[in-house]
Design an enzyme around this catalytic site. Sequence first.
Site, PDB file in Angstrom:
ATOM      1  CB  ALA A  72      -1.115  -0.224   1.126  1.00 50.83           C
ATOM      2  CE1 TYR A  73       3.678   2.548  -3.585  1.00 52.85           C
ATOM      3  CE2 TYR A  73       1.815   1.268  -4.397  1.00 52.85           C
ATOM      4  CZ  TYR A  73       2.974   1.365  -4.454  1.00 52.85           C
ATOM      5  OH  TYR A  73       3.446   0.465  -4.961  1.00 52.85           O
TER       6      TYR A  73
END
Length: 149
Positions: free
Chosen positions: A27-28
Amino acid sequence: MEIERKFIPKCLPDNLDSYEHHDIQQAYLNTSPVIRIRKQDEDYFLTYKGSGMMSREEYNLPLNQKSYFHLLTKADGNIITKTRYLIPLFNSLTAELDIFHDIFDGRLLVEVEFNSIEDANSFIPPEWFGEDVTYDKKYHNSNMSKEIL
């Protein structure tokens, strides 16, 4: 420094399950610059990536499980899950074939990392690699995280 080329595979290699593979969730926290968290099997990482297409700065730092899941609640956009197969090529190169799952089910991407830009530019991909998408931003996982599906 990360130097890599990306391709959309035309087909999958035979005996895919015979190759080493990893289950990945990522995830970012930010996409410009890229700040990513990743769970790879039972290992956890925080990664910073600079700007660039084929070549860019990359730094990986270890995380523990608790930190990863805490940061996961802070992530923006889509969480990406995939299985990465490590397929040996010639000249000690490795194809990293990603088969995406969940919301990106059915997407495929193969990447090869190089020691130099010259090596990357002179690389002749195997027939099964298909279209070269190295310079197409939509094939960066950070951009996939922002896709509205």
